[in-house]
Design a protein around this motif. Structure first.
Motif, PDB file in Angstrom:
ATOM      1  N   CYS A 239      79.364 -10.838 -48.554  1.00  0.00           N
ATOM      2  CA  CYS A 239      79.714 -11.475 -47.523  1.00  0.00           C
ATOM      3  C   CYS A 239      78.466 -11.990 -47.156  1.00  0.00           C
ATOM      4  O   CYS A 239      78.580 -12.923 -46.282  1.00  0.00           O
ATOM      5  N   VAL A 242      78.589 -15.361 -48.297  1.00  0.00           N
ATOM      6  CA  VAL A 242      79.506 -16.270 -48.141  1.00  0.00           C
ATOM      7  C   VAL A 242      78.644 -17.630 -46.643  1.00  0.00           C
ATOM      8  O   VAL A 242      78.759 -18.326 -46.079  1.00  0.00           O
ATOM      9  N   PRO A 307      80.438  -9.478 -40.748  1.00  0.00           N
ATOM     10  CA  PRO A 307      81.296  -9.776 -41.443  1.00  0.00           C
ATOM     11  C   PRO A 307      82.128  -9.406 -42.388  1.00  0.00           C
ATOM     12  O   PRO A 307      82.190  -9.742 -43.168  1.00  0.00           O
ATOM     13  N   THR A 308      83.235  -8.423 -42.103  1.00  0.00           N
ATOM     14  CA  THR A 308      84.399  -7.460 -42.093  1.00  0.00           C
ATOM     15  C   THR A 308      85.158  -9.021 -41.657  1.00  0.00           C
ATOM     16  O   THR A 308      86.647  -8.915 -42.445  1.00  0.00           O
ATOM     17  N   ARG A 310      84.669 -12.404 -42.571  1.00  0.00           N
ATOM     18  CA  ARG A 310      84.240 -13.346 -43.609  1.00  0.00           C
ATOM     19  C   ARG A 310      85.554 -14.131 -44.544  1.00  0.00           C
ATOM     20  O   ARG A 310      86.325 -12.383 -45.425  1.00  0.00           O
ATOM     21  N   CYS A 311      85.578 -14.627 -44.956  1.00  0.00           N
ATOM     22  CA  CYS A 311      86.565 -15.094 -46.312  1.00  0.00           C
ATOM     23  C   CYS A 311      85.841 -14.632 -47.713  1.00  0.00           C
ATOM     24  O   CYS A 311      84.685 -14.399 -46.757  1.00  0.00           O
ATOM     25  N   THR A 312      85.814 -14.747 -48.903  1.00  0.00           N
ATOM     26  CA  THR A 312      85.671 -14.554 -49.797  1.00  0.00           C
ATOM     27  C   THR A 312      85.438 -16.474 -50.359  1.00  0.00           C
ATOM     28  O   THR A 312      85.730 -16.828 -49.564  1.00  0.00           O
TER      29      THR A 312
END
Length: 473
Positions: A239, A242, A307-308, A310-312
């Motif tokens: 992440c 990303v 961070p949790t 965020r998209c991939t």
């Protein structure tokens, strides 16, 4: 000075196997590498087994680092050794990776007393250089396709449980055919599984440096994820890439094309990065820099401070924002040499519909047509006789747009590829007819000698054929 440069180039045994330009074509990430255009010596037999057969590539780039750069009091011995270790790792990690959108190493690292060097397929510049010299140079469709290229490379790394952790514009390289490829893997970390956070190996020391010309042993903090700059408790994961990629995408898609964290300078203290990140993020609705709602939602998800949330990278690749026929066409052209004949033919048969649409972004600028449309048509499509009849209409249609074709460009980039068709022993009536219809273009852009030696004999042979379709033209 030139003699000194030449000495450094020729002192490395690897470099001596190539014909290398006298001056660097550009500089690599954060002033580390000098990049030189190169070609293999005709008698060269160098090359590793992993690099493929000798002669497999002709247009190449030499990455060269002169160790004397670190021979000053700015660099204590331990710090100097750390920088050299990072440079060594950058090259060796690349050697193990094979992906169309990752910098392709042809000859592996040669680490000698004065220099370090390795050789890749040709790259022309970094994205960092483009943003430094002319932020408006790249068209929207070039940005879209380029970012998809890099996203594909990141997806490959993440599937291999590897994080880049040094993602920034200067880690992205542009190739002659317009493809973007990823490099700068000195700080990569593995194994890091999806969704997992691990202690971050990258250390941001806040010692300044780049503004004074000092080489830092850390990636540009401006593009770092916030979890990487919290000090001893810093963490990183897929992440984190990303987030960094989201900052680059925001910069390229934004109206002014300025970095979101512009106040975070190279070598800045991590506390400055933390403060600026908190001030700028998350992206707020109504951001005047991003007008497309779908794109804004994507960038907002990528740059979430948490961070949790965020998209991939797969979300980016599969976004409806990129579901556009023009983007798909330009990406297909990038990979034309990798397709089979059936796919190439089908694509080229449909391409004229896009090229004839004057509102299409494919024909939005002479620069785009010259650099991204014409090279694959001339260099790839015309190298297969089976594709001539479908490639010629596309190529000639693109050449006729205002500002695209002039004698200098035509003679340097197009004529060497199209000239063999005029003397080809096996060529269809359809191709001959296309060439005759466009004789004015050829006459206006070739030399008088080529017109006399190539075009006139071609016309005479056409008359002798007594083919009704050809004579009518």
């Amino acid at each position: 000075m030139f003699n000194n440069v030449l000495n450094y180039l020729t002192s490395n045994k690897l470099v001596s196997s190539y014909q290398v330009d006298k001056e660097p074509s550009c500089y690599g990430n954060e002033l580390r590498w000098k990049l030189y255009n190169a070609e293999r010596q005709k008698s060269s037999t160098s090359g590793s087994a992993a690099a493929g057969p000798v002669g497999d590539d002709t247009s190449l780039t030499v990455f060269l680092f002169e160790k004397k750069t670190l021979d000053t009091r700015q660099y204590p011995k331990d710090y100097r050794d750390q920088i050299l270790a990072s440079l060594h790792r950058e090259a060796t990690v690349l050697q193990r990776l094979r992906h169309p959108n990752i910098l392709s190493v042809i000859d592996p690292l040669s680490d000698e007393r004065q220099t370090m060097a390795f050789v890749t397929r040709r790259v022309t510049q970094t994205l960092g250089t483009v943003l430094t010299t002319d932020r408006k140079q790249l068209s929207l469709i070039e940005v879209q396709t380029g970012l998809l290229d890099i996203a594909s490379a990141l997806e490959f790394l993440h599937h291999a449980n590897t994080c880049h952790l040094g993602l920034c514009p200067s880690a992205i390289f542009l190739t002659p055919n317009g493809r973007w490829v990823l490099g700068g893997l000195a700080y990569s970390q593995s194994p890091v599984e999806p969704g997992r956070m691990v202690p971050c190996q990258v250390k941001f020391r806040g010692i300044g440096g780049m503004a004074g010309g000092m080489i830092l042993n850390e990636p540009p903090i401006r593009y770092a994820a916030p979890e990487m700059t919290t000090g001893y408790s810093s963490t990183s994961g897929q992440c984190s890439d990303v987030f960094s990629f989201g900052l680059i995408a925001y910069e390229l898609f934004s109206k002014d094309r300025q970095p979101l964290l512009s106040r975070v300078t190279p070598g800045a203290d991590p506390t400055v990065h933390q403060r600026e990140t908190q001030n700028a993020l998350p992206l707020r609705e109504g951001d005047p820099q991003i007008s497309n709602p779908m794109l804004f939602a994507l960038l907002q998800s990528m740059t979430q401070p948490d961070p949790t949330r965020r998209c991939t990278i797969e979300t980016f690749l599969n976004s409806e924002y990129f579901n556009d026929i023009n983007i798909k066409a330009l990406r297909f052209l990038e990979t034309l040499s990798e397709k089979d004949d059936a796919a190439r033919t089908a694509f080229l048969r449909g391409l004229p519909r896009l090229l004839s649409d004057k509102t299409s972004p494919l024909v939005a600028s002479p620069h785009l047509i010259r650099e991204r449309i014409l090279p694959p048509l001339a260099d790839v499509a015309l190298s297969f006789s089976a594709l001539w009849s479908s490639a010629l209409p596309c190529l000639l249609m693109a050449l006729k747009y205002d500002g695209v074709c002039d004698p200098q460009y035509f003679q340097a980039r197009i004529w060497p590829r199209i000239r063999p068709l005029f003397s080809a022993k096996e060529i269809s009536v359809e191709c001959v007819t296309i060439l005759i219809r466009n004789l004015d273009l050829f006459i206006n852009n070739t030399t008088a000698k080529d017109a006399s030696d190539v075009l006139v004999p071609f016309v005479l042979r056409c008359i002798e054929l007594k083919e009704d379709t050809i004579i009518q033209e």
